[in-house]
Design a protein around this motif. Structure first.
Motif, PDB file in Angstrom:
ATOM      1  N   ILE A   1      -3.753   6.694  -2.854  1.00 44.79           N
ATOM      2  CA  ILE A   1      -3.134   5.497  -2.295  1.00 44.79           C
ATOM      3  C   ILE A   1      -3.141   4.448  -3.404  1.00 44.79           C
ATOM      4  O   ILE A   1      -4.166   4.236  -4.055  1.00 44.79           O
ATOM      5  CB  ILE A   1      -3.896   5.006  -1.044  1.00 44.79           C
ATOM      6  CG1 ILE A   1      -3.731   6.032   0.079  1.00 44.79           C
ATOM      7  CG2 ILE A   1      -3.408   3.641  -0.618  1.00 44.79           C
ATOM      8  CD1 ILE A   1      -4.771   5.917   1.163  1.00 44.79           C
TER       9      ILE A   1
ATOM     10  N   THR B   1       0.872  -1.167   0.000  1.00 50.27           N
ATOM     11  CA  THR B   1       0.000   0.000   0.000  1.00 50.27           C
ATOM     12  C   THR B   1       0.914   1.223   0.000  1.00 50.27           C
ATOM     13  O   THR B   1       1.681   1.417   0.938  1.00 50.27           O
ATOM     14  CB  THR B   1      -0.920  -0.004   1.231  1.00 50.27           C
ATOM     15  OG1 THR B   1      -1.611  -1.250   1.277  1.00 50.27           O
ATOM     16  CG2 THR B   1      -1.932   1.116   1.149  1.00 50.27           C
TER      17      THR B   1
ATOM     18  N   HIS C   1      -6.775   4.778  -4.971  1.00 49.62           N
ATOM     19  CA  HIS C   1      -7.838   5.223  -4.079  1.00 49.62           C
ATOM     20  C   HIS C   1      -7.542   6.666  -3.694  1.00 49.62           C
ATOM     21  O   HIS C   1      -6.400   6.980  -3.334  1.00 49.62           O
ATOM     22  CB  HIS C   1      -7.871   4.324  -2.840  1.00 49.62           C
ATOM     23  CG  HIS C   1      -7.882   2.850  -3.179  1.00 49.62           C
ATOM     24  ND1 HIS C   1      -9.026   2.110  -3.272  1.00 49.62           N
ATOM     25  CD2 HIS C   1      -6.865   2.005  -3.513  1.00 49.62           C
ATOM     26  CE1 HIS C   1      -8.729   0.862  -3.622  1.00 49.62           C
ATOM     27  NE2 HIS C   1      -7.422   0.766  -3.771  1.00 49.62           N
TER      28      HIS C   1
ATOM     29  N   THR D   1       0.507   5.283   4.293  1.00 44.24           N
ATOM     30  CA  THR D   1      -0.507   6.145   3.692  1.00 44.24           C
ATOM     31  C   THR D   1      -0.567   7.516   4.361  1.00 44.24           C
ATOM     32  O   THR D   1      -1.029   8.473   3.747  1.00 44.24           O
ATOM     33  CB  THR D   1      -1.896   5.486   3.768  1.00 44.24           C
ATOM     34  OG1 THR D   1      -2.136   5.108   5.127  1.00 44.24           O
ATOM     35  CG2 THR D   1      -1.936   4.248   2.881  1.00 44.24           C
TER      36      THR D   1
ATOM     37  N   ARG E   1      -2.574   0.581  -4.298  1.00 44.28           N
ATOM     38  CA  ARG E   1      -2.410  -0.790  -3.791  1.00 44.28           C
ATOM     39  C   ARG E   1      -1.954  -1.687  -4.915  1.00 44.28           C
ATOM     40  O   ARG E   1      -2.571  -1.737  -5.977  1.00 44.28           O
ATOM     41  CB  ARG E   1      -3.698  -1.346  -3.199  1.00 44.28           C
ATOM     42  CG  ARG E   1      -3.557  -2.856  -2.924  1.00 44.28           C
ATOM     43  CD  ARG E   1      -4.488  -3.468  -1.963  1.00 44.28           C
ATOM     44  NE  ARG E   1      -4.374  -4.930  -2.047  1.00 44.28           N
ATOM     45  CZ  ARG E   1      -4.581  -5.770  -1.058  1.00 44.28           C
ATOM     46  NH1 ARG E   1      -4.923  -5.322   0.115  1.00 44.28           N
ATOM     47  NH2 ARG E   1      -4.453  -7.089  -1.236  1.00 44.28           N
TER      48      ARG E   1
END
Lengths: 280, 280
Positions: A89, A36, A118, A248, A91
């Protein structure tokens, strides 16, 4: 939740219509790894560190990358561009893919690589809101070689988060099998005692977090007194400051642990700024 | 591998074209449960036991069933019929489904239910071929509440099976954190010593296997001396017979453990027949 474009095995498509086989081993067994990654100004932060951890995990689990690793970053950058999300973010999931029924991965030779983005808020100078923590009943097993990697076997952390949800808390502290604090469900843990920064050693079971290791390096560069310490929850209740680190958001200060207030400490803001300004 | 028809959230379709979202939590985190069920003469064997275990796991993880549980068996029977596979293995997977990013499952309200069938040989009177076992370096953590359930977090068992593959063995024995034998990567373990049947107690970390619990009941009915015993690998090397129990094949005799021969014992065939002939 609006749809975004994702990357799936070389293709860019809406994430809501992106699918994997029901015979995919990450769906069947959690047989995969993920990262992440914070994206700022359109750039994945600390990409080499994330790629190194993913590669080490893949070597340990013997999962092949479906594409050369050096082509991953250009694809990630293209994905961020397609989504027009400079603050995000990212992933990245690497699954062993499909194969015959059963645990043996010998005949599984079609790994799957997925990237999703995201939305996230831009990192500014202000500290994120303080979190409330509880102590989970879930224990980290220090003898488990899988704790070193960010695998898709995440049920212990989901159970810990469920306990936090039930208590109206933001996150849960996990102890290890010896009763020492290890990490939270989604972050590493630092606390301050008499102006010394403390964090549990890797041998005590926390994930080898990217932000954790960055902060260890920064503390050395900034001559901040730092110790890797085994502590019990009672030690944390007596600390002078407590915060989480995660990719994050860099730093999240902790307001309470099991309902007891934790003091604020100026070192937390200093760590937050140092992490935000680090560029490697 | 020919394609078969599978069941996916109310639909019957070829398993090769059946997919789940890349945002499915069993793909992302192994956030799901499964059962592997023997099908004989078109009937899933010991269905109520499997459904009970699945339901208990779902309650523990707080995953809802997407359809009423009593409608599952008719769907399974229809699936077996569609595939024309009266001798088969039925895998049932219950995933928490999609939801927002992060470990918290609070907003995940679309669980996924998948059933696949896999061809199997008919069970006859002959014992399956003997297996060669090694002892794995992977340990079962007896404090882990998840060991009680058949979750989609299966990496420890995959790693154990990888060690077996590397050694040219069929399967690997897992010890628990206290050094006592717990189970194999895919089966429960029984051994015979002086005509007494032994198996590790559930507190020692094995999965609560359907065939294991059936054999415990049968042993009581048949007046076979049975003990739930903590044993070390050295105890197994001195035993008079060793076998595995699992739903797909009932009994698999063990020929060697870590290269040392294990004797055959007539009780193994007796257990095999008793399990095969049991109807509940």
């Amino acid at each position: 939740m609006p749809a975004h474009i994702c990357y799936l095995n070389g293709q860019f498509l809406p994430d809501r219509s992106a699918t994997v086989s029901i015979l995919d081993r990450s769906f069947l067994y959690g047989d995969g790894l993920f990262e992440t990654i914070r994206v700022s100004n359109g750039q994945p932060r600390h990409w080499p560190r994330h790629l190194t951890r993913l590669t080490q995990g893949a070597r340990f689990l013997r999962i092949q990358f479906p594409i050369p690793q050096e082509t991953l970053l250009p694809q990630a950058l293209h994905l961020i561009h397609l989504n027009n999300l400079p603050e995000a973010i990212l992933r990245l999931t690497l699954s062993r893919g499909t194969g015959p029924r059963g645990y043996s991965p010998r005949a599984s030779t079609h790994p799957a690589l997925v990237m999703t983005v995201h939305p996230a808020q831009a990192c500014d100078d202000s500290l994120p809101p303080h979190w409330h923590l509880i102590t989970s009943s879930i224990r980290v097993n220090t003898a488990d070689p899988l704790t070193r990697f960010k695998t898709c076997n995440r049920l212990p952390y989901i159970l810990a988060q469920l306990e936090a949800d039930d208590a109206g808390a933001n996150d849960a502290l996990l102890l290890n099998n010896a009763g020492f604090v290890a990490e939270s469900s989604c972050a590493n843990l630092f606390w301050i005692h008499n102006d010394v920064l403390h964090t549990p050693p890797l041998a005590s079971g926390p994930l080898d977090g990217i932000t954790r290791s960055r902060l260890l390096q920064l503390a050395a560069q900034l001559n901040l007194p730092l110790a890797q310490t085994d502590a019990r929850p009672t030690d944390l209740h007596a600390c002078h400051g407590l915060f989480l680190t995660l990719s994050t958001r860099n730093v999240i200060p902790v307001a309470t642990l099991d309902g007891q207030p934790i003091p604020a400490h100026p070192l937390i803001r200093l760590c937050h700024r140092a992490l935000r300004d680090q560029n490697d």
